[in-house]
Structure formats: structure tokens, C-alpha cells
Design an enzyme around this catalytic site. Structure first.
Site, mmCIF file in Angstrom:
data_model
loop_
_atom_site.group_PDB
_atom_site.id
_atom_site.type_symbol
_atom_site.label_atom_id
_atom_site.label_comp_id
_atom_site.label_asym_id
_atom_site.label_seq_id
_atom_site.Cartn_x
_atom_site.Cartn_y
_atom_site.Cartn_z
ATOM 1 N N ASP A 65 0.605 -1.474 0.238
ATOM 2 C CA ASP A 65 -0.277 0.196 0.640
ATOM 3 C C ASP A 65 1.133 1.560 0.455
ATOM 4 O O ASP A 65 2.198 1.338 0.082
ATOM 5 C CB ASP A 65 -0.621 0.108 1.218
ATOM 6 C CG ASP A 65 -0.485 -0.177 2.081
ATOM 7 O OD1 ASP A 65 1.001 -0.457 2.444
ATOM 8 O OD2 ASP A 65 -1.144 -0.773 3.641
ATOM 9 N N ASP A 134 -7.665 -2.519 14.306
ATOM 10 C CA ASP A 134 -9.086 -2.486 14.112
ATOM 11 C C ASP A 134 -9.343 -4.592 12.749
ATOM 12 O O ASP A 134 -10.372 -4.770 12.382
ATOM 13 C CB ASP A 134 -9.816 -1.821 13.209
ATOM 14 C CG ASP A 134 -8.867 -1.639 12.172
ATOM 15 O OD1 ASP A 134 -7.649 -2.387 11.384
ATOM 16 O OD2 ASP A 134 -9.371 -0.056 11.445
#
Ligand code: PGA
Length: 259
Positions: A65, A134
Site C-alpha cells: 500500500d 481493527d
């Protein structure tokens, strides 16, 4: 999934480096991640390169990313980070270290082109992964499609907060958009090697390994993959219920090859 619970980060780095080394020796394609988690593994691989002649000259590498909108020279781009922390210190050719182009004029097109370039290269052989608190992998935040491809994502405010430490602690300096390999893209890597350390990863690790497969925990998609190695320290393993079985399964693994 192979679940390996280790005493400390050094043991994790040794095991992860053993796994990556086997691929490097064959000139395979490496999937690299940034973040603090894989740093020890990279340091161990650099050491093996310097002291034991481990070569990466026949490898190429793809990053997961990149932030959108940071100039490539910015020290917090993942383009710079992976060079500073790993690839500038080994013998991989710089042009063979690929990453999404967060500066592209047409980011959507650039994302699709990046995805296609991974396929064209024959896919990733071993993908190193961290996990967000998360449950994200890459920057695929909760509710990301489990078949998503490389694309632009908006970061969750929690991730912006987590990453502010790299931007002088100032959340307003953290880009809110990123270009990330999709979950469908990541799943195509032939071996997934996920590392996690510390108590703030315990909930996400438990959801990934023992929870349902769900877009609410993108890492849970690893349950749908044929070859996964998860290396966690005791703190990150604290939410797991079946730790004795994982240790037993590793000890009794058939064959000479551990992973
Ligand atoms: P970290 O980040 O390695 O810095 O904990 C992991 C992630 O957010 O994927």
C-alpha cells in the site's frame, strides 16, 4: 493456519526470516509490508545478507500500500520507508521494488495498473503482513469487500490516529486516503505470513483466527487461504482460546519442514 506463539520479537524475526529466506534463495517474488511489525524480520534478513551472503538479486518485490498525495520524496511514503528499512540494504535492484503510485494523476487507473502488474509478474510467492488493531490487512479497513482489488480507500479515523506517530503525532498531517492492494489481491499470494505483537493486537488476532470470516475483520479472510503462517507474541495471543492445540499441532507436524 499455522499459529506460532513466540516468546519475543527476536524469535518471531528468526522464524519469519527463515521463511522469507527460503523464497529469496529461489529468486521468488516477495510481498512486503511497512509498519513497525516487520522491522525485526527485515533487520534479520539484512544481517543474513551482510554476514551470510543471502542474496535477493533474483527477487522482485511488491508493496501492499501507499499514501495518496504525499510526494515520493516524503520520508513517510511507503516507497521511501521500505527502502530505508529494508531494500536499500540488500542486493535487490531498486527498480524491482514496486509500490502503488500515490502521486498518480488518475489514482483509480494507477491502482488497477498496479494490480495488473502483480499478476503479470506471476503473483506474489510470500506476502508479509501486519494486522491493524481493527483487523485490517494492507489498508483494507473493516467492511472492505473480501474480494476487493487494489484501489483507493479512506482510512478509518482510528488508523489515522494509530499512524499519527509517524507524522510528529499530528493527525492533521496524516493523509486520509491510501492506495492498497485489495483483500482479493492479497489472497492471491501463495503464502501469507502474518506477524503481530503486543496487547493492542490481541482482539484483532482472536477475531482473525477464531472468529467468523467477516468483512468486519478483514484479516479473517486468512481462514480461506491454503497456506498461512501466523506468528504472534504472548501478548498478541492473549485472546486466543486454543493455544495448547496450536502448540501441539506445531510439535507434531509431519515431515521435516516446519513451515
Ligand atoms: P504496525 O501496523 O505494524 O505498525 O502495528 C500494522 C498495520 O496497521 O497493518
Amino acid at each position: 493456519m499455522e499459529i506460532v506463539i513466540v516468546e519475543n520479537k527476536a524469535e518471531a524475526a528468526t522464524i519469519a526470516a527463515d521463511i522469507v529466506e527460503a523464497y529469496a534463495r529461489e529468486g521468488k517474488t516477495l510481498g512486503l509490508a511497512t509498519g513497525s511489525t516487520p522491522v525485526g524480520t527485515y533487520q534479520e534478513l539484512i544481517r543474513r545478507h551482510r554476514e551470510a551472503g543471502l542474496s535477493f538479486a533474483d527477487c522482485q518485490a511488491f508493496l501492499l500500500d501507499e499514501y495518496v498525495g504525499l510526494p515520493r520524496e516524503h520520508e513517510q511514503t511507503y516507497y521511501q520507508t521500505i527502502r530505508r528499512e529494508f531494500t536499500a540494504h540488500i542486493d535487490i535492484e531498486d527498480a524491482k521494488v514496486h509500490s502503488p503510485d500515490g502521486t498518480a494523476e488518475h489514482p483509480g487507473e494507477a491502482a488497477r495498473a498496479y494490480d495488473a502488474s502483480i499478476k503479470r509478474a506471476g503473483g506474489v510467492d510470500v506476502q508479509i503482513l501486519g494486522i491493524g488493531s481493527d483487523g485490517h490487512i494492507g489498508f483494507n479497513e473493516p467492511t472492505s469487500s473480501l474480494v476487493s482489488r487494489t484501489r483507493i480507500k479512506t482510512l478509518h479515523p482510528d488508523t489515522v490516529r494509530d499512524n499519527a506517530r509517524f507524522f510528529d503525532g499530528d493527525e492533521s498531517k496524516v493523509p486520509h486516503h491510501v492506495m492498497t492492494q485489495g483483500i482479493g489481491t492479497i489472497r492471491e499470494a501463495r503464502h501469507l505470513l502474518l506477524l503481530a505483537f503486543g496487547e493492542n493486537k490481541a482482539e484483532a488476532v482472536a477475531a482473525m483466527v477464531e472468529g467468523p470470516v467477516s468483512a468486519m475483520c478483514p484479516a479473517s479472510v486468512l481462514q480461506m487461504h491454503e497456506h498461512v503462517t501466523v506468528i504472534v507474541d504472548q501478548a498478541a495471543a492473549a485472546g486466543l482460546e486454543h493455544t495448547q492445540y496450536y502448540a501441539y499441532a506445531l510439535e507434531n507436524k509431519p515431515g521435516w519442514q516446519r513451515f
